[in-house]
Scaffold this motif. Structure first.
Motif, mmCIF file in Angstrom:
data_model
loop_
_atom_site.group_PDB
_atom_site.id
_atom_site.type_symbol
_atom_site.label_atom_id
_atom_site.label_comp_id
_atom_site.label_asym_id
_atom_site.label_seq_id
_atom_site.Cartn_x
_atom_site.Cartn_y
_atom_site.Cartn_z
ATOM 1 N N CYS A 16 30.903 -40.009 -1.259
ATOM 2 C CA CYS A 16 29.749 -39.211 -0.825
ATOM 3 C C CYS A 16 29.032 -39.773 0.392
ATOM 4 O O CYS A 16 28.210 -39.088 0.994
ATOM 5 C CB CYS A 16 28.755 -39.043 -1.974
ATOM 6 N N GLY A 17 29.326 -41.036 0.735
ATOM 7 C CA GLY A 17 28.683 -41.644 1.891
ATOM 8 C C GLY A 17 27.307 -42.224 1.605
ATOM 9 O O GLY A 17 26.655 -42.731 2.500
ATOM 10 N N GLY A 18 26.862 -42.152 0.366
ATOM 11 C CA GLY A 18 25.566 -42.709 -0.009
ATOM 12 C C GLY A 18 25.639 -44.203 -0.234
ATOM 13 O O GLY A 18 26.700 -44.823 -0.143
ATOM 14 N N ASP A 19 24.506 -44.809 -0.521
ATOM 15 C CA ASP A 19 24.454 -46.239 -0.815
ATOM 16 C C ASP A 19 25.021 -46.523 -2.196
ATOM 17 O O ASP A 19 24.809 -45.766 -3.136
ATOM 18 C CB ASP A 19 23.015 -46.744 -0.763
ATOM 19 N N THR A 25 26.874 -55.325 -11.777
ATOM 20 C CA THR A 25 26.039 -54.380 -12.522
ATOM 21 C C THR A 25 26.460 -52.931 -12.290
ATOM 22 O O THR A 25 26.053 -52.055 -13.030
ATOM 23 C CB THR A 25 24.561 -54.536 -12.110
ATOM 24 N N ASN A 26 27.285 -52.686 -11.284
ATOM 25 C CA ASN A 26 27.776 -51.330 -11.000
ATOM 26 C C ASN A 26 29.249 -51.260 -11.410
ATOM 27 O O ASN A 26 30.122 -51.694 -10.671
ATOM 28 C CB ASN A 26 27.625 -51.000 -9.514
ATOM 29 N N PRO A 27 29.555 -50.684 -12.576
ATOM 30 C CA PRO A 27 30.947 -50.645 -13.035
ATOM 31 C C PRO A 27 31.842 -49.705 -12.216
ATOM 32 O O PRO A 27 33.050 -49.723 -12.383
ATOM 33 C CB PRO A 27 30.820 -50.150 -14.481
ATOM 34 N N TYR A 28 31.268 -48.910 -11.322
ATOM 35 C CA TYR A 28 32.045 -47.954 -10.533
ATOM 36 C C TYR A 28 32.277 -48.428 -9.105
ATOM 37 O O TYR A 28 32.798 -47.677 -8.295
ATOM 38 C CB TYR A 28 31.333 -46.596 -10.525
ATOM 39 N N ARG A 35 31.022 -40.038 -11.195
ATOM 40 C CA ARG A 35 31.428 -38.773 -10.574
ATOM 41 C C ARG A 35 32.206 -39.014 -9.283
ATOM 42 O O ARG A 35 33.289 -38.449 -9.079
ATOM 43 C CB ARG A 35 30.200 -37.918 -10.285
ATOM 44 N N CYS A 36 31.683 -39.871 -8.416
ATOM 45 C CA CYS A 36 32.365 -40.163 -7.152
ATOM 46 C C CYS A 36 33.708 -40.856 -7.393
ATOM 47 O O CYS A 36 34.695 -40.567 -6.724
ATOM 48 C CB CYS A 36 31.474 -40.996 -6.240
ATOM 49 N N LYS A 37 33.748 -41.770 -8.361
ATOM 50 C CA LYS A 37 34.995 -42.455 -8.680
ATOM 51 C C LYS A 37 36.046 -41.457 -9.167
ATOM 52 O O LYS A 37 37.207 -41.509 -8.755
ATOM 53 C CB LYS A 37 34.750 -43.528 -9.739
ATOM 54 N N LEU A 41 39.725 -40.356 -7.574
ATOM 55 C CA LEU A 41 40.945 -40.405 -8.381
ATOM 56 C C LEU A 41 41.641 -39.044 -8.382
ATOM 57 O O LEU A 41 42.860 -38.954 -8.241
ATOM 58 C CB LEU A 41 40.619 -40.833 -9.813
ATOM 59 N N GLY A 42 40.863 -37.971 -8.504
ATOM 60 C CA GLY A 42 41.437 -36.624 -8.480
ATOM 61 C C GLY A 42 42.101 -36.305 -7.156
ATOM 62 O O GLY A 42 43.145 -35.646 -7.106
ATOM 63 N N ALA A 43 41.517 -36.779 -6.057
ATOM 64 C CA ALA A 43 42.114 -36.542 -4.738
ATOM 65 C C ALA A 43 43.461 -37.248 -4.620
ATOM 66 O O ALA A 43 44.421 -36.682 -4.078
ATOM 67 C CB ALA A 43 41.157 -37.007 -3.635
ATOM 68 N N TRP A 44 43.552 -38.471 -5.140
ATOM 69 C CA TRP A 44 44.837 -39.176 -5.130
ATOM 70 C C TRP A 44 45.847 -38.471 -6.025
ATOM 71 O O TRP A 44 47.010 -38.310 -5.661
ATOM 72 C CB TRP A 44 44.666 -40.627 -5.586
#
Length: 70
Positions: A16-19, A25-28, A35-37, A41-44
């Motif tokens: 998404c280009g966000g921070d 602490t961020n598992p993604y 959602r972004c992760k 994955l769906g695009a791949w």
């Protein structure tokens, strides 16, 4: 005296280009959210990300002994 921990590193989310916080602490990470992760994955999985190649298509005929090219 306890030393203060450095501020978390912020990176740009590839989807998404966000921070996005790049820390345990961020598992993604490097994504900002689940959602972004999953979007990445769906695009791949749907082959929207492709690497350019100079190779011939897999269905081209190469060295088929049953084919007479003479």
């Amino acid at each position: 005296m306890q030393q203060a921990s450095p501020p978390p590193k912020l990176v740009t989310c590839p989807t998404c280009g966000g921070d996005s916080v790049y820390a345990p602490t961020n598992p993604y990470r490097p994504f900002c959210s689940e959602r972004c992760k999953n979007m990445d994955l769906g695009a791949w999985a749907s082959e929207r990300f492709r690497m350019p190649t100079q190779d011939a298509p897999d269905d081209a005929v190469f060295g088929d002994a049953r084919r007479d090219d003479s």
